[in-house]
Design an enzyme around this catalytic site. Structure first.
Site, PDB file in Angstrom:
ATOM      1  N   CYS A 130       0.813  -1.214   0.000  1.00 40.75           N
ATOM      2  CA  CYS A 130       0.000   0.000   0.000  1.00 40.75           C
ATOM      3  C   CYS A 130       0.850   1.270   0.000  1.00 40.75           C
ATOM      4  O   CYS A 130       0.743   2.097  -0.914  1.00 40.75           O
ATOM      5  CB  CYS A 130      -0.974  -0.021   1.170  1.00 40.75           C
TER       6      CYS A 130
HETATM    7  N1  LIG Z   1      -5.307  -3.856   4.900  1.00 40.01           N
HETATM    8  C1  LIG Z   1      -4.602  -3.230   3.957  1.00 40.01           C
HETATM    9  O1  LIG Z   1      -4.732  -2.004   3.756  1.00 40.01           O
HETATM   10  C2  LIG Z   1      -3.658  -3.981   3.085  1.00 40.01           C
HETATM   11  C3  LIG Z   1      -3.344  -5.296   3.305  1.00 40.01           C
HETATM   12  N2  LIG Z   1      -2.449  -5.926   2.498  1.00 40.01           N
HETATM   13  C4  LIG Z   1      -2.030  -7.309   2.731  1.00 40.01           C
HETATM   14  O2  LIG Z   1      -3.109  -8.201   2.473  1.00 40.01           O
HETATM   15  C5  LIG Z   1      -3.058  -9.297   3.367  1.00 40.01           C
HETATM   16  C6  LIG Z   1      -4.380  -9.320   4.141  1.00 40.01           C
HETATM   17  O3  LIG Z   1      -4.495  -8.104   4.842  1.00 40.01           O
HETATM   18  P1  LIG Z   1      -5.839  -7.677   5.580  1.00 40.01           P
HETATM   19  O4  LIG Z   1      -6.996  -7.842   4.691  1.00 40.01           O
HETATM   20  O5  LIG Z   1      -5.561  -6.355   6.170  1.00 40.01           O
HETATM   21  O6  LIG Z   1      -5.856  -8.783   6.735  1.00 40.01           O
HETATM   22  P2  LIG Z   1      -7.009  -9.211   7.760  1.00 40.01           P
HETATM   23  O7  LIG Z   1      -6.321  -9.502   9.029  1.00 40.01           O
HETATM   24  O8  LIG Z   1      -8.093  -8.190   7.741  1.00 40.01           O
HETATM   25  O9  LIG Z   1      -7.553 -10.563   7.128  1.00 40.01           O
HETATM   26  C7  LIG Z   1      -6.804 -11.737   7.054  1.00 40.01           C
HETATM   27  C8  LIG Z   1      -7.668 -12.826   6.468  1.00 40.01           C
HETATM   28  O10 LIG Z   1      -6.930 -14.053   6.404  1.00 40.01           O
HETATM   29  C9  LIG Z   1      -7.692 -15.102   7.028  1.00 40.01           C
HETATM   30  N3  LIG Z   1      -6.736 -16.111   7.486  1.00 40.01           N
HETATM   31  C10 LIG Z   1      -5.938 -16.094   8.572  1.00 40.01           C
HETATM   32  N4  LIG Z   1      -5.163 -17.203   8.609  1.00 40.01           N
HETATM   33  C11 LIG Z   1      -5.480 -17.942   7.513  1.00 40.01           C
HETATM   34  C12 LIG Z   1      -5.055 -19.201   7.007  1.00 40.01           C
HETATM   35  N5  LIG Z   1      -4.113 -19.916   7.612  1.00 40.01           N
HETATM   36  N6  LIG Z   1      -5.615 -19.661   5.864  1.00 40.01           N
HETATM   37  C13 LIG Z   1      -6.579 -18.956   5.226  1.00 40.01           C
HETATM   38  N7  LIG Z   1      -7.029 -17.755   5.664  1.00 40.01           N
HETATM   39  C14 LIG Z   1      -6.487 -17.253   6.789  1.00 40.01           C
HETATM   40  C15 LIG Z   1      -8.470 -14.353   8.092  1.00 40.01           C
HETATM   41  O11 LIG Z   1      -9.604 -15.071   8.573  1.00 40.01           O
HETATM   42  P3  LIG Z   1      -9.566 -16.003   9.879  1.00 40.01           P
HETATM   43  O12 LIG Z   1      -8.509 -15.452  10.805  1.00 40.01           O
HETATM   44  O13 LIG Z   1     -10.942 -15.902  10.444  1.00 40.01           O
HETATM   45  O14 LIG Z   1      -9.211 -17.349   9.369  1.00 40.01           O
HETATM   46  C16 LIG Z   1      -8.906 -13.136   7.285  1.00 40.01           C
HETATM   47  O15 LIG Z   1      -9.951 -13.490   6.410  1.00 40.01           O
HETATM   48  C17 LIG Z   1      -1.857  -9.081   4.291  1.00 40.01           C
HETATM   49  O16 LIG Z   1      -0.761  -9.783   3.822  1.00 40.01           O
HETATM   50  C18 LIG Z   1      -1.604  -7.588   4.175  1.00 40.01           C
HETATM   51  O17 LIG Z   1      -0.258  -7.281   4.400  1.00 40.01           O
HETATM   52  C19 LIG Z   1      -1.938  -5.312   1.404  1.00 40.01           C
HETATM   53  C20 LIG Z   1      -2.210  -4.012   1.146  1.00 40.01           C
HETATM   54  C21 LIG Z   1      -3.061  -3.215   2.006  1.00 40.01           C
HETATM   55  C1  LIG Z   2      -1.589   0.816   9.302  1.00 42.77           C
HETATM   56  C2  LIG Z   2      -0.793  -0.450   9.110  1.00 42.77           C
HETATM   57  O1  LIG Z   2      -0.510  -1.176  10.049  1.00 42.77           O
HETATM   58  N1  LIG Z   2      -0.416  -0.724   7.885  1.00 42.77           N
HETATM   59  C3  LIG Z   2       0.343  -1.885   7.526  1.00 42.77           C
HETATM   60  C4  LIG Z   2       0.600  -1.819   6.061  1.00 42.77           C
HETATM   61  C5  LIG Z   2      -0.528  -2.380   5.266  1.00 42.77           C
HETATM   62  C6  LIG Z   2      -0.241  -3.745   4.807  1.00 42.77           C
HETATM   63  O2  LIG Z   2      -0.973  -4.629   5.108  1.00 42.77           O
HETATM   64  O3  LIG Z   2       0.933  -3.905   4.174  1.00 42.77           O
HETATM   65  P1  LIG Z   2       1.195  -4.473   2.751  1.00 42.77           P
HETATM   66  O4  LIG Z   2       0.755  -3.419   1.808  1.00 42.77           O
HETATM   67  O5  LIG Z   2       2.665  -4.686   2.737  1.00 42.77           O
HETATM   68  O6  LIG Z   2       0.546  -5.756   2.531  1.00 42.77           O
HETATM   69  C7  LIG Z   2       1.701  -1.971   8.192  1.00 42.77           C
HETATM   70  O7  LIG Z   2       2.350  -0.972   8.388  1.00 42.77           O
HETATM   71  O8  LIG Z   2       2.148  -3.107   8.411  1.00 42.77           O
END
Ligand SMILES: NC(=O)C1=CN([C@@H]2O[C@H](COP(=O)(O)OP(=O)(O)OC[C@H]3O[C@@H](n4cnc5c(N)ncnc54)[C@H](OP(=O)(O)O)[C@@H]3O)[C@@H](O)[C@H]2O)C=CC1
Ligand SMILES: CC(=O)N[C@@H](CCC(=O)OP(=O)(O)O)C(=O)O
Length: 335
Positions: free
Chosen positions: A155
């Site tokens: 991000c």
């Molecule tokens: N949030 C953001 O702004 C951004 C996030 N990302 C990346 O995207 C990924 C997800 O982030 P985010 O949506 O914030 O995370 P969340 O914590 O909101 O969601 C994680 C998801 O993964 C599931 N999960 C956990 N363990 C497992 C497993 N072993 N197998 C299958 N599913 C699993 C969880 O459900 P449950 O625990 O109920 O199983 C949940 O649905 C991360 O790698 C993050 O770095 C990238 C860019 C931006």
């Molecule tokens: C506010 C906050 O905690 N932000 C996350 C970045 C978002 C994320 O999930 O990182 P990726 O884009 O690398 O997947 C962090 O700093 O770890």
């Protein structure tokens, strides 16, 4: 393409589920969470009422049969999971011939050793790092067309790189000066699970990850220029605003900077706000764009870039990568 989303109950997974379900050419055929998830079997719309009638699929568990079941029904999987989970799952899907779009940082860095330093684990599949195509969509569109494994860009890097690569590519940045990136993210950036540091009553605007955030090597790898990156957590839900300070080479003018940005002028999901304009969270909240504005004073440059972390910073950009991979226009299903 028939698509399965793993980690569909998380913030980025749920957003992506909605985008895929409403996409004119993709079908959402499954939503998965961990085998022991507290949300097992619930329809996604029970967690996100705004998805009612759009994504009512039940959340299935990643049990011992899941990989084979998914391989039988899907062409591609989107991993919206923690980095380590993605590193474990991706090779299993690749072995079944599925395309993998990973939203985590699990395959973004070319140097496996950096995972120990910046992610805190030893990478279990370093051989895949060379195969992964970096999903900074506008900058790798050719390679994304034929990619099997896509490491969707992070991000903060998405905001920072779209703001800086045009200038670096045009040779405008002073080579001996670090670029300083101060960026503020809304709390959805930290994911859906409860934690004291992201509790509504605890969050206050503050920097974190000083000198050691994993997005520093990701930005430097793509920019090929040293950066001092400091993320901040802000008390709002979604959006990232990056304010970037750089030194320009002697003689570079505001017009030179404006000309350099024209390399992005035809990109439908990049909005060049222009010289003497600033990007804002308000402008991009719930929008799939990156907004970029710039100011120049002598050799000093300030760029502001804003994205919605869950759209351009995660699911929106993943969909851009999937569009390119499917031979579709980059903005299909987004605008
Ligand atoms: N949030 C953001 O702004 C951004 C996030 N990302 C990346 O995207 C990924 C997800 O982030 P985010 O949506 O914030 O995370 P969340 O914590 O909101 O969601 C994680 C998801 O993964 C599931 N999960 C956990 N363990 C497992 C497993 N072993 N197998 C299958 N599913 C699993 C969880 O459900 P449950 O625990 O109920 O199983 C949940 O649905 C991360 O790698 C993050 O770095 C990238 C860019 C931006
Ligand atoms: C506010 C906050 O905690 N932000 C996350 C970045 C978002 C994320 O999930 O990182 P990726 O884009 O690398 O997947 C962090 O700093 O770890």
């Amino acid at each position: 393409m028939n698509i399965v989303i793993i980690g569909a109950s998380g913030y980025s997974g749920a957003e992506l589920a909605k985008l895929v379900a409403t996409h004119p050419h993709f079908q959402l055929v499954g939503c998965y969470v961990s085998a022991g998830s507290a949300d097992l079997h619930k329809p996604l719309s029970a967690l996100y009422p705004e998805h009612k009638g759009i994504v009512d699929l039940p959340l299935q568990g990643m049990d011992e049969n899941a990989i084979a079941n998914i391989a039988a029904q899907a062409d591609a999987v989107c991993l919206c999971t923690d980095h380590k989970v993605s590193v474990e799952l991706a090779p299993q899907f690749l072995a079944h011939g599925l395309k993998v779009f990973d939203l985590s940082g699990g395959f973004r860095l070319a140097d496996a050793h950096l995972y120990e330093e910046f992610y805190g684990f030893a990478h279990q599949h370093p051989e895949l790092l060379a195969q992964a195509v970096y999903g900074l969509a506008e900058w790798h569109s050719e390679a994304l067309k034929s990619a099997q494994l896509v490491a969707v860009a992070g991000c903060y890097p998405t905001a920072s790189l779209n703001a800086l690569k045009p200038l670096q590519q045009a040779g405008l940045l002073a080579g001996d000066q670090q670029v300083i990136i101060n960026a503020v993210s809304g709390v959805t950036g930290a994911g859906r699970k409860a934690a004291i540091g992201t509790h509504f009553c605890e969050v206050s605007l503050a920097p974190y990850g000083l000198f050691n955030h994993r997005h520093t090597p990701e930005i430097e790898q793509s920019l090929q220029h040293p950066v001092l990156f400091t993320p901040h957590l802000g008390n709002f839900k979604r959006g990232i605003l990056a304010t970037i300070y750089a030194t320009l080479n002697a003689g570079v003018t505001l017009d030179d900077v404006s000309s350099a940005y024209q390399v992005l002028a035809d990109e439908p999901l990049i909005r060049l706000l222009g010289a003497n304009q600033v990007a804002s969270i308000k402008g991009i909240e719930n929008q799939p764009y990156v907004d970029i504005g710039w100011h120049v004073k002598g050799q000093q440059l300030i760029v502001s870039a804003a994205i919605d972390n869950l759209l351009k910073g995660a699911s929106g950009q993943a969909l851009q990568c999937m569009n390119l991979n499917a031979g579709l226009a980059i903005n299909t299903g987004l605008v």
